[in-house]
Design an enzyme around this catalytic site. Structure first.
Site, PDB file in Angstrom:
ATOM      1  N   HIS A  28       6.561  -6.893  -3.176  1.00 36.57           N
ATOM      2  CA  HIS A  28       7.123  -5.783  -2.408  1.00 36.57           C
ATOM      3  C   HIS A  28       8.576  -5.487  -2.786  1.00 36.57           C
ATOM      4  CE1 HIS A  28       9.321  -8.233   0.672  1.00 36.57           C
ATOM      5  NE2 HIS A  28       8.322  -9.063   0.557  1.00 36.57           N
TER       6      HIS A  28
ATOM      7  N   ASP B 197      10.736  -3.664  -0.724  1.00 37.89           N
ATOM      8  CA  ASP B 197      11.665  -3.585   0.409  1.00 37.89           C
ATOM      9  C   ASP B 197      12.266  -4.951   0.743  1.00 37.89           C
ATOM     10  OD1 ASP B 197       8.910  -4.107   1.198  1.00 37.89           O
ATOM     11  OD2 ASP B 197       9.590  -4.077   3.268  1.00 37.89           O
TER      12      ASP B 197
ATOM     13  N   ASP C  91      12.937 -12.839  -1.662  1.00 37.21           N
ATOM     14  CA  ASP C  91      11.913 -12.084  -0.928  1.00 37.21           C
ATOM     15  C   ASP C  91      12.078 -10.604  -1.224  1.00 37.21           C
ATOM     16  OD1 ASP C  91       9.967 -11.339   0.847  1.00 37.21           O
ATOM     17  OD2 ASP C  91      11.148 -11.682   2.644  1.00 37.21           O
TER      18      ASP C  91
ATOM     19  N   GLU D 198       6.713  -3.886   3.300  1.00 35.55           N
ATOM     20  CA  GLU D 198       6.091  -5.169   3.654  1.00 35.55           C
ATOM     21  C   GLU D 198       6.750  -5.766   4.888  1.00 35.55           C
ATOM     22  OE1 GLU D 198       5.396  -9.331   4.099  1.00 35.55           O
ATOM     23  OE2 GLU D 198       7.334  -8.500   3.536  1.00 35.55           O
ATOM     24  N   GLU D 199       8.068  -5.576   4.972  1.00 35.82           N
ATOM     25  CA  GLU D 199       8.807  -6.253   6.044  1.00 35.82           C
ATOM     26  C   GLU D 199       8.549  -5.656   7.420  1.00 35.82           C
ATOM     27  OE1 GLU D 199      10.128  -8.955   5.559  1.00 35.82           O
ATOM     28  OE2 GLU D 199      10.664  -9.094   3.443  1.00 35.82           O
TER      29      GLU D 199
ATOM     30  N   HIS E 104      15.142 -14.014   4.282  1.00 38.15           N
ATOM     31  CA  HIS E 104      15.736 -13.404   5.492  1.00 38.15           C
ATOM     32  C   HIS E 104      16.997 -14.135   5.964  1.00 38.15           C
ATOM     33  CE1 HIS E 104      11.707 -11.318   6.759  1.00 38.15           C
ATOM     34  NE2 HIS E 104      11.804 -11.451   5.454  1.00 38.15           N
TER      35      HIS E 104
HETATM   36 ZN   LIG Z   1       8.313 -10.881   1.510  1.00 32.38          ZN
END
Ligand SMILES: [Zn+2]
Length: 410
Positions: free
Chosen positions: A95, A97, A128, A162-163, A385
């Site tokens: 992903h 984003d 991520d 995705e997030e 995150h």
């Molecule tokens: Zn992710």
């Protein structure tokens, strides 16, 4: 095959500076969701389209849903296709984003200006999911430069959203009918530092919130009211016991192997000790084995609520803020798992990967629910995150080698 493997690994190592540069470039184009105050994936997609052309990967399609709050008025997903020896498709889904940086003062670097230090790259979105996006991209690039025709048609999907739930991303691509039941799908969005966990299953997620209403009175005259706290306590214990008793099944794929039913949040009720509360709100977080239908769980809840209402003469209402039945697990014998394990054995000799399930839904679940076997794997430091998100460059190279071997049908 041995010689080809050596060549592939050497080629990927040769591509390291380009991979590092590409990831650093991506960090500077955050692609935060408009719902989180960002502009979406438009600019990152633009950069990637340019990069793909540069690398000679020209079969690129964009699938976008409109979003007036996003740059470009849309949320683009990119699909890069590269022909294989067979028509069967191998998808690697990463992903674009990223989540916002959070508390800036906790960062030692600018979250949106990548910094390379001691074999690591720091920046929001490095882990991520930028590392995996770049690894998949350069794995394909390596095969192309070596003039190797992959076993499968290779499809790289760089998805949006995705997030925040994947509505503009994977779900949109699934609705478009891009995937078939015999596709191999890898979603490299969860893993560990040792690279030895392959996620193939998830538990159903069921959140419950109960509101118990009695009558609030002074603590010295409880007989004039109806204590909602007492009823809530009893109901909470009864639910805990009844749910555990009803669903004792165990499944070794998961850790822990059983369904879990956890009393969690309790809303504040009254401010002082000498008030009998008239209202209680409490929740359960339940993670249920895929073999257990959630309707069976709600039947137990109904029965316990009914009993508590009668016994305590209170009103009880309840809702399920989240209720998602898990899909059937991807099987160990499915080609995507077999191909992934074979590649892992080459890149991490001697490693014994664990094939297992997790307590909550990953993006693999969207595919499994659509009847498409998917495996979730990557090699990453646990820092998604968080402030100071970073990757190890060597993990990115390992991933590219794994993806490259999978493309070759290793
Ligand atoms: Zn992710």
């Amino acid at each position: 095959m041995y010689i080809l493997k050596e060549k592939l690994f050497a080629k990927i190592e040769e591509l390291e500076p380009k991979m590092v540069q590409t990831l650093c470039d991506l960090v500077a184009i955050p692609a935060i969701s408009p719902a989180d105050g960002g502009v979406g994936e438009f600019h990152k997609a633009e950069y990637l389209i340019k990069k793909l052309k540069e690398l000679g990967l020209c079969d690129v399609s964009t699938y976008a849903l409109p979003d007036p709050k996003a740059a470009g008025g849309e949320r683009p997903n990119l699909v890069v296709r590269f022909p294989g020896r067979t028509k069967r498709r191998l998808w690697i889904v990463a992903h674009m984003d990223v989540v916002p940086e959070g508390e800036r003062s906790l960062w030692h670097t600018d979250p949106f200006k990548a910094e390379i230090k001691d074999g690591r790259i720091y920046g929001r979105g490095t882990s991520d999911n930028g590392q995996e996006l770049v690894a998949s991209l350069y794995a394909l690039c390596a095969l192309k430069e070596l003039g190797v025709t992959p076993e499968y048609e290779v499809c790289l999907a760089f998805v949006a959203d995705e997030e925040m739930g994947s509505e503009y991303g994977i779900c949109h691509l699934l609705k478009k009918g891009l995937f078939a039941g015999n596709d191999l799908v890898v979603v490299p969005d969860m893993g560990n530092e040792n690279a030895d966990f392959v996620e193939v299953a998830e538990k159903s997620v069921c959140w419950m919130e109960f509101t118990v209403e009695g009558k609030q009175v002074h603590g010295s005259t409880p007989h004039l009211g109806n204590n909602a706290c007492r009823a809530a306590n009893a109901l909470s214990v009864a639910l805990d016991e009844a749910l555990h008793a009803a669903f004792p099944e165990r499944d070794g794929l998961f850790d822990p192997p059983e369904s879990t039913f956890e009393p969690t949040r309790r809303r504040a009720n009254v401010a002082n000790i000498n008030t009998v509360p008239g209202r209680e709100v409490f929740s359960f977080d339940c993670r249920v084995l895929p073999s257990v239908p959630l309707e069976e769980v709600t039947k137990i809840v109904d029965a316990e609520v009914k009993k508590a209402k009668e016994k305590f003469k209170v009103e009880i209402t309840y809702k399920f803020p989240q209720m998602e039945q898990a899909a059937a697990p991807t099987k160990e014998s499915d080609d995507v798992v077999r191909t992934l394990l074979a590649a892992l054995a080459e890149v991490y000799p001697g490693m014994k990967p664990k094939i297992g399930g997790v307590g909550g839904a990953t993006c693999g679940a969207f595919f499994r629910r659509a009847g498409i076997p998917a495996a979730v794997w990557c090699q990453e430091i646990d820092c998604a995150h968080m402030p100071n998100e970073h990757i190890e460059i060597k993990h990115m190279l390992n991933e590219a080698k794994v993806f490259g071997l999978m493309m070759m049908g290793k």
